[in-house]
Design a protein around this motif. Structure first.
Motif, PDB file in Angstrom:
ATOM      1  N   GLU A 154       0.833  -1.216   0.000  1.00 27.89           N
ATOM      2  CA  GLU A 154       0.000   0.000   0.000  1.00 27.89           C
ATOM      3  C   GLU A 154       0.863   1.259   0.000  1.00 27.89           C
ATOM      4  N   VAL A 155       2.108   1.138   0.483  1.00 31.60           N
ATOM      5  CA  VAL A 155       2.998   2.300   0.488  1.00 31.60           C
ATOM      6  C   VAL A 155       3.440   2.619  -0.937  1.00 31.60           C
ATOM      7  N   VAL A 156       3.908   1.589  -1.665  1.00 33.34           N
ATOM      8  CA  VAL A 156       4.349   1.802  -3.043  1.00 33.34           C
ATOM      9  C   VAL A 156       3.175   2.339  -3.874  1.00 33.34           C
ATOM     10  N   PHE A 157       2.011   1.724  -3.681  1.00 34.94           N
ATOM     11  CA  PHE A 157       0.820   2.144  -4.417  1.00 34.94           C
ATOM     12  C   PHE A 157       0.510   3.621  -4.142  1.00 34.94           C
ATOM     13  N   LYS A 158       0.471   3.988  -2.874  1.00 35.06           N
ATOM     14  CA  LYS A 158       0.105   5.364  -2.529  1.00 35.06           C
ATOM     15  C   LYS A 158       1.140   6.365  -3.041  1.00 35.06           C
ATOM     16  N   GLN A 159       2.427   6.043  -2.833  1.00 33.69           N
ATOM     17  CA  GLN A 159       3.458   6.997  -3.243  1.00 33.69           C
ATOM     18  C   GLN A 159       3.446   7.195  -4.759  1.00 33.69           C
ATOM     19  N   MET A 160       3.263   6.093  -5.516  1.00 36.69           N
ATOM     20  CA  MET A 160       3.230   6.215  -6.973  1.00 36.69           C
ATOM     21  C   MET A 160       2.049   7.071  -7.412  1.00 36.69           C
ATOM     22  N   LEU A 161       0.888   6.863  -6.795  1.00 38.17           N
ATOM     23  CA  LEU A 161      -0.277   7.680  -7.168  1.00 38.17           C
ATOM     24  C   LEU A 161      -0.056   9.134  -6.765  1.00 38.17           C
ATOM     25  N   ASP A 162       0.584   9.355  -5.624  1.00 35.28           N
ATOM     26  CA  ASP A 162       0.862  10.737  -5.208  1.00 35.28           C
ATOM     27  C   ASP A 162       1.819  11.426  -6.190  1.00 35.28           C
ATOM     28  N   TYR A 163       2.819  10.685  -6.682  1.00 35.31           N
ATOM     29  CA  TYR A 163       3.701  11.265  -7.710  1.00 35.31           C
ATOM     30  C   TYR A 163       2.872  11.576  -8.958  1.00 35.31           C
ATOM     31  N   ARG A 164       2.032  10.616  -9.333  1.00 34.63           N
ATOM     32  CA  ARG A 164       1.258  10.769 -10.558  1.00 34.63           C
ATOM     33  C   ARG A 164       0.299  11.949 -10.456  1.00 34.63           C
ATOM     34  N   ASN A 165      -0.312  12.123  -9.291  1.00 37.53           N
ATOM     35  CA  ASN A 165      -1.263  13.230  -9.110  1.00 37.53           C
ATOM     36  C   ASN A 165      -0.579  14.540  -8.755  1.00 37.53           C
ATOM     37  N   GLY A 166       0.737  14.505  -8.580  1.00 36.19           N
ATOM     38  CA  GLY A 166       1.472  15.735  -8.257  1.00 36.19           C
ATOM     39  C   GLY A 166       1.473  16.110  -6.784  1.00 36.19           C
ATOM     40  N   GLN A 167       1.011  15.216  -5.910  1.00 35.68           N
ATOM     41  CA  GLN A 167       1.019  15.554  -4.485  1.00 35.68           C
ATOM     42  C   GLN A 167       2.364  15.263  -3.830  1.00 35.68           C
ATOM     43  N   ARG A 168       3.167  14.445  -4.474  1.00 37.15           N
ATOM     44  CA  ARG A 168       4.559  14.308  -4.033  1.00 37.15           C
ATOM     45  C   ARG A 168       5.405  14.715  -5.214  1.00 37.15           C
ATOM     46  N   ARG A 169       6.364  15.613  -4.960  1.00 39.13           N
ATOM     47  CA  ARG A 169       7.104  16.215  -6.059  1.00 39.13           C
ATOM     48  C   ARG A 169       8.469  15.584  -6.234  1.00 39.13           C
ATOM     49  N   HIS A 170       8.735  15.133  -7.439  1.00 33.81           N
ATOM     50  CA  HIS A 170      10.070  14.697  -7.814  1.00 33.81           C
ATOM     51  C   HIS A 170      10.005  14.509  -9.318  1.00 33.81           C
ATOM     52  N   ALA A 171      10.717  15.355 -10.070  1.00 31.55           N
ATOM     53  CA  ALA A 171      10.542  15.426 -11.519  1.00 31.55           C
ATOM     54  C   ALA A 171      10.587  14.046 -12.157  1.00 31.55           C
ATOM     55  N   LEU A 172      11.628  13.269 -11.791  1.00 31.81           N
ATOM     56  CA  LEU A 172      11.825  11.973 -12.428  1.00 31.81           C
ATOM     57  C   LEU A 172      10.716  10.981 -12.118  1.00 31.81           C
ATOM     58  N   MET A 173      10.423  10.834 -10.827  1.00 31.82           N
ATOM     59  CA  MET A 173       9.395   9.877 -10.418  1.00 31.82           C
ATOM     60  C   MET A 173       8.017  10.313 -10.902  1.00 31.82           C
ATOM     61  N   GLN A 174       7.791  11.617 -10.985  1.00 35.85           N
ATOM     62  CA  GLN A 174       6.494  12.087 -11.473  1.00 35.85           C
ATOM     63  C   GLN A 174       6.326  11.717 -12.941  1.00 35.85           C
ATOM     64  N   ALA A 175       7.395  11.905 -13.731  1.00 32.13           N
ATOM     65  CA  ALA A 175       7.329  11.583 -15.157  1.00 32.13           C
ATOM     66  C   ALA A 175       7.070  10.100 -15.349  1.00 32.13           C
ATOM     67  N   LEU A 176       7.790   9.277 -14.573  1.00 36.45           N
ATOM     68  CA  LEU A 176       7.624   7.822 -14.687  1.00 36.45           C
ATOM     69  C   LEU A 176       6.221   7.386 -14.292  1.00 36.45           C
ATOM     70  N   ALA A 177       5.744   7.923 -13.170  1.00 36.27           N
ATOM     71  CA  ALA A 177       4.451   7.494 -12.644  1.00 36.27           C
ATOM     72  C   ALA A 177       3.319   7.872 -13.599  1.00 36.27           C
ATOM     73  N   THR A 178       3.489   8.997 -14.288  1.00 38.05           N
ATOM     74  CA  THR A 178       2.449   9.446 -15.207  1.00 38.05           C
ATOM     75  C   THR A 178       2.261   8.471 -16.364  1.00 38.05           C
TER      76      THR A 178
END
Ligand code: HEC
Ligand code: HEC
Length: 267
Positions: free
Chosen positions: A121-145
């Motif tokens: 549930e941690v990996v799931f939540k963090q990936m969705l947070d990157y994807r939705n922009g609630q956790r910021r990190h250029a690289l991980m956000q691009a990947l998650a999207t």
């Protein structure tokens, strides 16, 4: 009658002096004493210091000051990935995009967080947070999207079943914050959320994570740069920690794995 003139002026003079003293005390307290005991006062800047000293609710000024990414929109339910059925095999294939940084077996050789054995549930939540922009990190956000929600479920299931890095058999000194917390500051023991004593849904497994990563995350929570934690649970902890406590707890968690060796099997 004649006495009243000078008496009044003296009274006014005294009250003015009193007012001046109170103002001075308030300024010293608000701008010198508080910022020196609470590290995030300094980092947050003058505007926030003034707002805080005046007792303005945090959300009023933080939103405008920092382009608020908003609270996490991912509800945290224990084991929901298992319930919803992530496909480990498919996750393993998708994970080929991740090995470069997170390691072939989910254990990182650099300062990138480990994923092996991380709660699904941690990996799931963090990936969705990157994807939705609630956790910021250029690289991980691009990947998650580029990943679908099902991809993320499968990745989470895959990483959850990989073995965690071997625990360090050497007994480390456990920092008080980890197993006792700080009741005076209202800090619950880290181990009551992060595993050890108990695990609260959504709290990542920290043992064996790189020290620099742990420190950076605590600092980011403390200054409000990272705020995807539900109800500010982690921000409330990190804000109250001293710099020494951040280093101490990060070093402790990082030391809880056998030191990385490129020749060790399975890495
Ligand atoms: C180019 C390097 C790189 C690649 C490739 C990469 N990551 Fe990351 N990942 C990072 C870094 C760096 C962080 C820490 C980011 C931060 O500070 O927020 C991170 C953070 C994460 C986190 C948050 C971990 C935690 O404990 O909070 C997850 C989950 C994650 N990555 C999953 C993945 C998955 C799944 C893939 C493959 C689809 C992947 N990453 C690919 C570098 C990478
Ligand atoms: C009340 C529960 C709670 C307590 C107590 C707590 N944490 Fe956390 N912590 C969390 C949650 C929940 C998260 C994940 C937030 C999110 O959803 O992004 C987190 C995230 C973290 C992270 C980021 C990890 C990552 O991989 O993203 C670090 C580092 C951390 N905590 C360290 C600590 C330390 C050190 C202590 C003790 C001083 C502590 N925490 C106490 C609940 C807690």
């Amino acid at each position: 009658m004649n006495d009243q003139g000078p008496l009044l002026t003296r009274g006014v003079r005294w009250s003015l002096a009193g007012l001046g003293l109170v103002l001075l005390a308030a300024l010293v307290l608000g701008f010198v004493v508080l910022p020196s005991v609470k590290p995030d006062f300094r980092e947050a800047g003058w505007w926030q210091a003034i707002c805080r000293a005046a007792g303005v609710p945090t959300r009023w000024y933080e939103a405008g000051a920092m382009d608020d990414p908003g609270a996490s929109r991912v509800p945290v339910v224990p084991d929901f990935t298992r319930v919803a059925g992530g496909d480990v095999g498919r996750g393993g294939t998708l994970a080929l995009q991740c090995t470069m940084c997170h390691g072939a077996r989910g254990v990182s050789a650099s300062d990138v967080p480990n994923l092996a054995g991380q709660y699904a549930e941690v990996v799931f939540k963090q990936m969705l947070d990157y994807r939705n922009g609630q956790r910021r990190h250029a690289l991980m956000q691009a990947l998650a999207t580029s990943l679908s929600e099902q991809d993320i479920r499968d990745l989470a299931a895959f990483y959850a079943q990989l073995p965690r890095p071997s625990p360090n058999p050497q007994q480390a000194r456990v920092p008080a914050l980890v197993d006792v917390g700080s009741p005076l500051r209202g800090i619950a023991p880290c181990a009551s959320c992060h595993g050890g004593i108990d695990q609260k849904p959504g709290s990542p497994w920290l043992e064996g994570m790189p020290r620099a990563y742990l420190e950076a995350q605590m600092e980011a929570f403390a200054i409000g740069e990272r705020r995807n934690d539900a109800h500010g649970v982690m921000r409330n902890v990190a804000r109250q920690m001293t710099a020494a406590e951040v280093v101490d707890t990060a070093s402790y968690y990082a030391s809880r794995r056998v030191p990385f060796s490129p020749t060790a099997p399975g890495r």
